[in-house]
Each structure stands twice: as C-alpha cells, then as structure tokens.
Design a protein around this motif. Structure first.
Motif, PDB file in Angstrom:
ATOM      1  N   GLU A   1       3.072  11.268 -18.280  1.00 28.41           N
ATOM      2  CA  GLU A   1       4.448  11.670 -18.519  1.00 28.41           C
ATOM      3  C   GLU A   1       5.238  11.669 -17.225  1.00 28.41           C
ATOM      4  OE1 GLU A   1       4.291  15.417 -20.414  1.00 28.41           O
ATOM      5  OE2 GLU A   1       3.367  14.675 -22.259  1.00 28.41           O
ATOM      6  N   ALA A   2       4.614  12.164 -16.137  1.00 30.56           N
ATOM      7  CA  ALA A   2       5.306  12.200 -14.851  1.00 30.56           C
ATOM      8  C   ALA A   2       5.610  10.800 -14.363  1.00 30.56           C
ATOM      9  CB  ALA A   2       4.442  12.947 -13.834  1.00 30.56           C
ATOM     10  N   ALA A   3       4.635   9.877 -14.592  1.00 33.10           N
ATOM     11  CA  ALA A   3       4.828   8.504 -14.124  1.00 33.10           C
ATOM     12  C   ALA A   3       5.988   7.850 -14.849  1.00 33.10           C
ATOM     13  CB  ALA A   3       3.540   7.701 -14.342  1.00 33.10           C
ATOM     14  N   GLU A   4       6.106   8.134 -16.167  1.00 36.36           N
ATOM     15  CA  GLU A   4       7.185   7.521 -16.935  1.00 36.36           C
ATOM     16  C   GLU A   4       8.557   7.983 -16.434  1.00 36.36           C
ATOM     17  OE1 GLU A   4       6.545   8.350 -21.005  1.00 36.36           O
ATOM     18  OE2 GLU A   4       4.736   7.119 -21.170  1.00 36.36           O
TER      19      GLU A   4
ATOM     20  N   MET B   1      11.703   5.007  -9.375  1.00 32.72           N
ATOM     21  CA  MET B   1      11.256   4.085  -8.336  1.00 32.72           C
ATOM     22  C   MET B   1      12.373   3.158  -7.884  1.00 32.72           C
ATOM     23  SD  MET B   1       8.184   4.965  -7.740  1.00 32.72           S
ATOM     24  CE  MET B   1       7.589   3.589  -6.745  1.00 32.72           C
ATOM     25  N   SER B   2      13.611   3.538  -8.163  1.00 34.68           N
ATOM     26  CA  SER B   2      14.746   2.702  -7.788  1.00 34.68           C
ATOM     27  C   SER B   2      15.181   2.996  -6.357  1.00 34.68           C
ATOM     28  CB  SER B   2      15.922   2.960  -8.735  1.00 34.68           C
ATOM     29  OG  SER B   2      17.091   2.346  -8.244  1.00 34.68           O
ATOM     30  N   PRO B   3      15.341   1.979  -5.521  1.00 33.73           N
ATOM     31  CA  PRO B   3      15.807   2.205  -4.149  1.00 33.73           C
ATOM     32  C   PRO B   3      17.249   2.710  -4.090  1.00 33.73           C
ATOM     33  CG  PRO B   3      15.674  -0.139  -4.623  1.00 33.73           C
ATOM     34  CD  PRO B   3      15.043   0.565  -5.778  1.00 33.73           C
ATOM     35  N   GLU B   4      17.980   2.556  -5.188  1.00 33.93           N
ATOM     36  CA  GLU B   4      19.364   3.039  -5.215  1.00 33.93           C
ATOM     37  C   GLU B   4      19.438   4.553  -5.352  1.00 33.93           C
ATOM     38  OE1 GLU B   4      18.422   0.480  -7.171  1.00 33.93           O
ATOM     39  OE2 GLU B   4      19.483  -1.205  -6.225  1.00 33.93           O
ATOM     40  N   THR B   5      18.422   5.165  -5.970  1.00 31.75           N
ATOM     41  CA  THR B   5      18.502   6.594  -6.255  1.00 31.75           C
ATOM     42  C   THR B   5      17.331   7.406  -5.713  1.00 31.75           C
ATOM     43  OG1 THR B   5      17.534   6.091  -8.426  1.00 31.75           O
ATOM     44  CG2 THR B   5      19.937   6.316  -8.307  1.00 31.75           C
ATOM     45  N   ASN B   6      16.267   6.746  -5.246  1.00 35.96           N
ATOM     46  CA  ASN B   6      15.123   7.453  -4.673  1.00 35.96           C
ATOM     47  C   ASN B   6      15.114   7.242  -3.161  1.00 35.96           C
ATOM     48  OD1 ASN B   6      12.512   8.151  -3.687  1.00 35.96           O
ATOM     49  ND2 ASN B   6      11.630   7.853  -5.712  1.00 35.96           N
ATOM     50  N   PRO B   7      15.388   8.292  -2.367  1.00 33.79           N
ATOM     51  CA  PRO B   7      15.485   8.155  -0.901  1.00 33.79           C
ATOM     52  C   PRO B   7      14.213   7.602  -0.269  1.00 33.79           C
ATOM     53  CG  PRO B   7      16.375  10.260  -1.611  1.00 33.79           C
ATOM     54  CD  PRO B   7      15.697   9.663  -2.809  1.00 33.79           C
ATOM     55  N   GLU B   8      13.034   7.996  -0.789  1.00 38.31           N
ATOM     56  CA  GLU B   8      11.780   7.513  -0.205  1.00 38.31           C
ATOM     57  C   GLU B   8      11.631   6.004  -0.421  1.00 38.31           C
ATOM     58  OE1 GLU B   8       8.302  10.675  -0.137  1.00 38.31           O
ATOM     59  OE2 GLU B   8       9.091  10.436  -2.170  1.00 38.31           O
ATOM     60  N   ILE B   9      11.974   5.547  -1.613  1.00 34.30           N
ATOM     61  CA  ILE B   9      11.898   4.111  -1.895  1.00 34.30           C
ATOM     62  C   ILE B   9      12.946   3.361  -1.073  1.00 34.30           C
ATOM     63  CG2 ILE B   9      12.076   2.336  -3.675  1.00 34.30           C
ATOM     64  CD1 ILE B   9       9.617   4.087  -3.937  1.00 34.30           C
TER      65      ILE B   9
ATOM     66  N   ASN C   1       3.848   5.474  -5.968  1.00 32.67           N
ATOM     67  CA  ASN C   1       3.949   5.101  -7.380  1.00 32.67           C
ATOM     68  C   ASN C   1       2.686   5.510  -8.131  1.00 32.67           C
ATOM     69  OD1 ASN C   1       4.419   3.968  -9.835  1.00 32.67           O
ATOM     70  ND2 ASN C   1       4.670   1.872  -9.113  1.00 32.67           N
ATOM     71  N   PRO C   2       2.658   6.703  -8.758  1.00 30.98           N
ATOM     72  CA  PRO C   2       1.445   7.164  -9.435  1.00 30.98           C
ATOM     73  C   PRO C   2       1.058   6.334 -10.644  1.00 30.98           C
ATOM     74  CG  PRO C   2       3.284   8.620  -9.911  1.00 30.98           C
ATOM     75  CD  PRO C   2       3.748   7.654  -8.844  1.00 30.98           C
ATOM     76  N   THR C   3       1.927   5.415 -11.097  1.00 38.35           N
ATOM     77  CA  THR C   3       1.544   4.554 -12.225  1.00 38.35           C
ATOM     78  C   THR C   3       0.414   3.629 -11.819  1.00 38.35           C
ATOM     79  OG1 THR C   3       3.195   2.859 -11.647  1.00 38.35           O
ATOM     80  CG2 THR C   3       3.862   4.595 -13.171  1.00 38.35           C
ATOM     81  N   GLN C   4       0.187   3.475 -10.500  1.00 37.85           N
ATOM     82  CA  GLN C   4      -0.896   2.631 -10.021  1.00 37.85           C
ATOM     83  C   GLN C   4      -2.180   3.420  -9.810  1.00 37.85           C
ATOM     84  OE1 GLN C   4       0.268   0.330  -6.620  1.00 37.85           O
ATOM     85  NE2 GLN C   4       2.111  -0.445  -7.580  1.00 37.85           N
ATOM     86  N   VAL C   5      -2.133   4.730 -10.067  1.00 38.67           N
ATOM     87  CA  VAL C   5      -3.304   5.583  -9.901  1.00 38.67           C
ATOM     88  C   VAL C   5      -3.919   5.873 -11.262  1.00 38.67           C
ATOM     89  CG1 VAL C   5      -4.123   7.810  -9.085  1.00 38.67           C
ATOM     90  CG2 VAL C   5      -2.274   6.640  -7.849  1.00 38.67           C
ATOM     91  N   ASP C   6      -5.232   5.818 -11.334  1.00 34.91           N
ATOM     92  CA  ASP C   6      -5.919   6.085 -12.599  1.00 34.91           C
ATOM     93  C   ASP C   6      -6.271   7.563 -12.661  1.00 34.91           C
ATOM     94  OD1 ASP C   6      -7.218   5.851 -14.959  1.00 34.91           O
ATOM     95  OD2 ASP C   6      -9.065   5.029 -14.107  1.00 34.91           O
ATOM     96  N   PRO C   7      -5.506   8.373 -13.397  1.00 36.92           N
ATOM     97  CA  PRO C   7      -5.763   9.811 -13.439  1.00 36.92           C
ATOM     98  C   PRO C   7      -7.047  10.131 -14.190  1.00 36.92           C
ATOM     99  CG  PRO C   7      -4.110   9.231 -15.055  1.00 36.92           C
ATOM    100  CD  PRO C   7      -4.393   7.978 -14.260  1.00 36.92           C
ATOM    101  N   GLY C   8      -7.590  11.296 -13.901  1.00 40.20           N
ATOM    102  CA  GLY C   8      -8.785  11.746 -14.604  1.00 40.20           C
ATOM    103  C   GLY C   8      -8.446  12.123 -16.027  1.00 40.20           C
ATOM    104  N   PRO C   9      -9.443  12.253 -16.903  1.00 35.60           N
ATOM    105  CA  PRO C   9      -9.200  12.561 -18.316  1.00 35.60           C
ATOM    106  C   PRO C   9      -8.379  13.822 -18.519  1.00 35.60           C
ATOM    107  CG  PRO C   9     -11.488  11.946 -17.951  1.00 35.60           C
ATOM    108  CD  PRO C   9     -10.856  12.086 -16.599  1.00 35.60           C
TER     109      PRO C   9
ATOM    110  N   THR D   1       0.829  -1.205   0.000  1.00 37.11           N
ATOM    111  CA  THR D   1       0.000   0.000   0.000  1.00 37.11           C
ATOM    112  C   THR D   1       0.864   1.256   0.000  1.00 37.11           C
ATOM    113  OG1 THR D   1      -1.803  -1.130   1.163  1.00 37.11           O
ATOM    114  CG2 THR D   1      -1.766   1.274   1.258  1.00 37.11           C
ATOM    115  N   GLU D   2       1.882   1.272   0.860  1.00 37.49           N
ATOM    116  CA  GLU D   2       2.786   2.423   0.907  1.00 37.49           C
ATOM    117  C   GLU D   2       3.522   2.607  -0.412  1.00 37.49           C
ATOM    118  OE1 GLU D   2       5.240   3.160   4.419  1.00 37.49           O
ATOM    119  OE2 GLU D   2       4.195   1.531   5.443  1.00 37.49           O
ATOM    120  N   TYR D   3       3.939   1.512  -1.007  1.00 37.78           N
ATOM    121  CA  TYR D   3       4.636   1.574  -2.293  1.00 37.78           C
ATOM    122  C   TYR D   3       3.711   2.135  -3.374  1.00 37.78           C
ATOM    123  CZ  TYR D   3       7.393   0.035  -6.331  1.00 37.78           C
ATOM    124  OH  TYR D   3       8.115  -0.009  -7.496  1.00 37.78           O
ATOM    125  N   GLY D   4       2.449   1.704  -3.340  1.00 38.98           N
ATOM    126  CA  GLY D   4       1.483   2.199  -4.309  1.00 38.98           C
ATOM    127  C   GLY D   4       1.250   3.693  -4.175  1.00 38.98           C
ATOM    128  N   GLU D   5       1.293   4.202  -2.945  1.00 33.65           N
ATOM    129  CA  GLU D   5       1.100   5.636  -2.721  1.00 33.65           C
ATOM    130  C   GLU D   5       2.263   6.451  -3.277  1.00 33.65           C
ATOM    131  OE1 GLU D   5       0.583   5.771   1.462  1.00 33.65           O
ATOM    132  OE2 GLU D   5      -1.526   5.153   1.413  1.00 33.65           O
TER     133      GLU D   5
END
Length: 349
Positions: free
Chosen positions: A277-280, A284-292, A261-269, A255-259
């Motif tokens: 574009e932002a999701a791409e 999400m790499s733990p080596e370079t993203n401090p939150e991950i 990761n916006p690729t798991q969110v269905d954006p509005g039209p 659940t925390e990972y999904g929050e």
C-alpha cells in the motif's frame, strides 16, 4: 496474477535485449550495424524471417501449450481456460517521437540524464497501466483469478508458473531456469518442445553457448580494460572518481533510485500488505518529490560528464572495433560449424 507469456516471444525478446545491451554503441543512422555474427544471430532468432509468419508459428505453438496448461491446472484443482493472446499487439514496440531515446545526444542527456529518475513518456505511464489492465482483463482467466483469496491466488500462481524465485536465486547470475520448477506452464512447454522433436539446434548447443559467452570474454579483453581505464581517468579528472567501467556510472544512479523506491524491494510476508500500500502511494515524480528531484539533478550532472568522457576517448567507436575484431576472430575459427548451423536452420524453415 503472474500471467504466463508465450515462450517463443519471451525468448526472442530476451535475446534482442541481450544483444542490444551488449552492443549499445550509438549509430549515426536508423539502420542496425551488421557485425560478423549478425547473419548467424538472425538465423537463430528469425531476424530475417517474415514477421507475420513468425507470429503465426508462435501462436500455433502457444495454442498447443495452452491446451496442456489447462489440463494441468484442472488436475491441480483450479479453473483455467486456454488462451492465446494477440502476439502482434503484444509485441508492438512503436512509440511517438516524444519517446525517442538518445543517450548520446547532449541535449537529451541534459534533460533526462540516463533516463533513470525521469524519462520520455513517464507522464503517460498511468494511461499505459490502464491499457495493460484492460488487456489483462481480456484473458478469460482474469475474472476467476480475481475471485480468489490472497492465499488461493498464491497457490494458483505457483501451480501455473512455479515458486517465486528467492532473493538469492534472483541475484545469482548463474541461476538456470528448470522446466520442472516452472509449474504447469513449464511442464506444458517442455512437453510441446519434445513433441516437436528434431530440433536442429540440439546439435549446435555448444556452439551457441560459445556465442553467448563472447560478451563475458569481451569484458575481460585487455583492450577493453585499457579503454575503460582511459574513460575512468577522464571521469576522475572531471571530479567523478570511483567508476572503473562506463556501466558503473549509470548503475550508481540506478542503485540510489532503487533505495528510494520500495516497489523494488521484496517485503516479508508479514509486511507485504502494508509495504504494498505504501509503495502504491509513494511519489516518485521529480516534480513533487524533493529527494527524486535532487537525484535527478545528480544524474544529469554525472551523465553529462560521462558523455564528455565517452566523446574524448571515442569510447563507442573503440568498443565497437574491439567487438568487431573479436567476433571476426570467432567467425574465422568456427566458420564451418556456423555455416552448417545456419544452413540447418534455413532448411528447417
């Protein structure tokens, strides 16, 4: 593009995944553990049949479906060429030794946790994506689809596969797929099933439904509830409170990972293009993203405590015993009908 996949292959994969999730206990050997219901599941889903023969039969069915899909799509005003993929390549699940999953091994857990924020083979995913895109481009419909505008693509997708599920439908565990809502592919698949006729399973639909509902009954078994309580108490004693069932621990990380990761969110039209574009570009790499990286550290710590509590409570051994007893009771109560179904399926082959 929501390319259609063979129904027979999808059904088999869904069943295998469901059974694996419901019998996730580790094994000391590479051989699958046979339960009282295993012979009947194998009869239903071809576990003992020759794989090459299954693939051949699936491709023959898919060829009939694709012919009808092409006719339907043409009527809808789109170009569509019947295409039957190579099922053998499509279902190749083999991997390297580096991709082994062993969530009940302490060394593995200390490195990967539950395999949510980081997992074996993650760094190879770019190559896998390239391979997927290459395979997708083999579909003769790929070039035509890519030539369409975004609006035309949406109309094409809906004509082929039906409307996209709403958030409510996707989250509803009781949602049932209806072929009438499956676009040209759903209609074609239904027509082929009707043409085949004399399905030996029709007579045993109630029995199969009872087999499928066993896992839900298993979760409410007093012995299971007591075992989950024992595991939960162990977790609380180790400083990890708030988990009522073993599944909840990994789910909390997911659940925390999904929050994050916006690729798991269905954006509005209105925001879909920008969000996409932002999701791409999201790292999400733990080596370079401090939150991950922080979540991965939390995941590993939680998974190690979970593993220790599973070992202390003999969680999987006890869960397997409970499951075996429930299956055996079900077989004893329904043996005549189960054997009749198995025989009917064998004779149909």
């Amino acid at each position: 593009m929501r390319f259609s996949r063979p129904l027979a292959a999808c059904a088999a994969a869904a069943v295998i995944l469901t059974l694996s999730a419901c019998a996730e206990a580790p094994s000391d050997s590479d051989e699958s553990v046979e339960t009282p219901l295993t012979p009947y599941w194998e009869a239903l889903y071809g576990g003992g049949a020759d794989m090459d023969e299954q693939m051949k039969e699936q491709q023959e069915v898919e060829a009939k479906i694709q012919k009808k899909v092409a006719e339907c799509m043409t009527e809808q005003g789109f170009e569509y060429t019947a295409f039957v993929p190579d099922f053998q390549n499509d279902t190749d699940m083999s991997g390297s030794d580096d991709d082994v999953w062993d969530p009940d091994d302490e060394k593995w857990v200390a490195k990967w946790g539950y395999g949510i924020t980081d997992w074996p083979g993650r760094e190879d995913e770019d190559q896998e994506q390239e391979q997927y895109e290459e395979e997708a481009s083999d579909d003769p419909n790929y070039a035509y689809y890519e030539s369409l505008t975004d609006g035309e693509k949406a109309a094409y997708d809906e004509a082929l596969s039906g409307p996209v599920l709403t958030d409510e439908e996707y989250a509803d565990p009781d949602y049932e797929y209806k072929w009438e809502e499956g676009g040209c592919y759903g209609k074609a698949s239904h027509e082929v099933e009707v043409d085949v006729g004399d399905d030996p399973l029709i007579e045993y639909e109630d029995l199969i439904e009872k087999m499928n509902s066993l896992w839900e009954e298993h979760e409410s078994d007093p012995k299971v509830i007591a075992l989950e309580g024992e595991w939960s108490s162990c977790m609380s004693d180790a400083g990890e409170s708030g988990f009522e069932a073993q599944y909840d621990a990994a789910e909390s990380i997911s659940t925390e990972y999904g929050e994050l990761n916006p690729t798991q969110v269905d954006p509005g039209p209105a925001d879909s293009a920008a969000e996409g574009e932002a999701a791409e570009e999201l790292d999400m790499s733990p080596e370079t993203n401090p939150e991950i990286a922080e979540l991965k550290e939390r995941e590993i710590a939680l998974a190690l405590v979970d593993l220790e509590c599973r070992e202390k409570t003999s969680y999987w051994d006890e869960m397997q015993k409970i499951s075996f007893d429930r299956e055996q009771e079900f077989v004893d109560q329904n043996k005549a009908e189960l054997d009749a179904m198995k025989l009917a399926l064998e004779q149909a082959d």
